[in-house]
Design a protein around this motif. Structure first.
Motif, mmCIF file in Angstrom:
data_model
loop_
_atom_site.group_PDB
_atom_site.id
_atom_site.type_symbol
_atom_site.label_atom_id
_atom_site.label_comp_id
_atom_site.label_asym_id
_atom_site.label_seq_id
_atom_site.Cartn_x
_atom_site.Cartn_y
_atom_site.Cartn_z
ATOM 1 N N THR A 79 0.799 -1.223 0.000
ATOM 2 C CA THR A 79 0.000 0.000 0.000
ATOM 3 C C THR A 79 0.831 1.272 0.000
ATOM 4 N N MET A 95 0.008 -6.402 -8.740
ATOM 5 C CA MET A 95 -0.113 -5.223 -7.891
ATOM 6 C C MET A 95 -1.492 -5.143 -7.250
ATOM 7 N N CYS A 98 -2.803 -2.386 -4.502
ATOM 8 C CA CYS A 98 -1.870 -1.267 -4.330
ATOM 9 C C CYS A 98 -2.676 0.021 -4.499
ATOM 10 N N THR A 99 -3.362 0.396 -3.464
ATOM 11 C CA THR A 99 -4.344 1.478 -3.525
ATOM 12 C C THR A 99 -3.734 2.857 -3.750
ATOM 13 N N LEU A 115 -3.958 -5.433 -11.674
ATOM 14 C CA LEU A 115 -4.196 -4.168 -10.993
ATOM 15 C C LEU A 115 -5.503 -4.210 -10.211
ATOM 16 N N CYS A 118 -6.831 -1.779 -7.304
ATOM 17 C CA CYS A 118 -6.001 -0.568 -7.309
ATOM 18 C C CYS A 118 -6.979 0.585 -7.535
ATOM 19 N N CYS A 138 -11.562 -2.091 -9.877
ATOM 20 C CA CYS A 138 -10.953 -0.780 -10.138
ATOM 21 C C CYS A 138 -12.118 0.163 -10.428
#
Length: 180
Positions: A79, A95, A98-99, A115, A118, A138
Motif C-alpha cells: 500500500t 499489484m 496497491c491502492t 491491478l 487498485c 478498479c
C-alpha cells in the motif's frame, strides 16, 4: 567487485532462507519476502537481480522503480507504493490492492498485469498491449475502449465501466457485476 548486502537485508534473508547471503551474487533467483515490514526502500537495489520476487504485503516500500529488471514481480497489497514508472520492463507484475497507485501509463509493455483493487487507477488507455490484464474492482476505471487488443481481460466489479463495445475481439472477457 561483488557488492555486499546491507546488514539489515542480510539478517532478513538469513532468517527467511536459513542461510547466509552476504553479497548480491549470493542472492537466489526466486525469493519470497511476504509481509516483511522491516523491508525498506534502501534494501530494494540489492533485490534487483532476483528474477522472481514476491514482496506482497511489504507496506514500508515505496520506490520500487529499481526493480524494473525483475522478470516476475509481485507487489500485492504493498500500500505504500505510488510510483510504478520504472516497472515497464517487468514481464509478470502483480499489484493487487496497491491502492496508492494512480498512474499506470508506463506499464504498457508488461505481459501479464494484475491491478485488481487498485482503486486509484483511472486511466488504462496505455495498457492495450498487455496480454492478460486484471482490473477487478478498479472502481474509477470507466473508459476501456483502448483495451480491445488485450487477450484476456477481467473487469469484474468495475462499476464505472458502461461501454464495452470496443472489446469484441478480446479472447477471454469477464464482466461480472459491472453496471454497464
Amino acid at each position: 567487485v561483488t557488492s555486499s548486502l546491507p546488514e539489515a537485508l542480510r539478517e532478513l534473508l538469513e532468517e527467511e532462507l536459513g542461510e547466509e547471503c552476504a553479497t548480491v551474487a549470493d542472492m537466489p533467483d526466486e525469493l519470497e519476502l511476504i509481509g516483511r515490514d522491516e523491508l525498506t526502500d534502501d534494501m530494494l537495489p540489492a533485490l534487483a537481480s532476483v528474477q522472481q520476487l514476491d514482496l506482497s504485503e511489504c507496506t514500508n516500500i515505496h520506490n520500487v522503480g529499481v526493480l524494473g529488471g525483475v522478470r516476475n514481480l509481485c507487489l500485492n497489497e504493498c500500500t505504500g507504493v505510488r510510483d510504478v514508472s520504472g516497472l515497464g520492463g517487468v514481464q509478470d507484475l502483480g499489484m493487487y490492492g496497491c491502492t496508492g497507485v494512480e498512474d499506470v501509463s508506463a506499464l504498457g509493455e508488461v505481459e501479464s498485469l494484475n491491478l485488481s483493487q487498485c482503486t486509484g487507477v483511472r486511466d488504462v488507455s496505455a495498457l492495450g498491449k498487455v496480454k492478460t490484464l486484471e482490473l477487478c474492482s478498479c472502481t474509477q476505471v470507466s473508459d476501456v475502449s483502448a483495451l480491445g487488443t488485450v487477450h484476456t481481460l477481467y473487469l469484474d466489479d468495475c462499476t464505472a465501466v458502461r461501454d464495452v463495445s470496443a472489446l469484441g475481439t478480446v479472447h477471454t472477457l469477464s464482466l461480472r457485476n459491472c453496471a454497464g
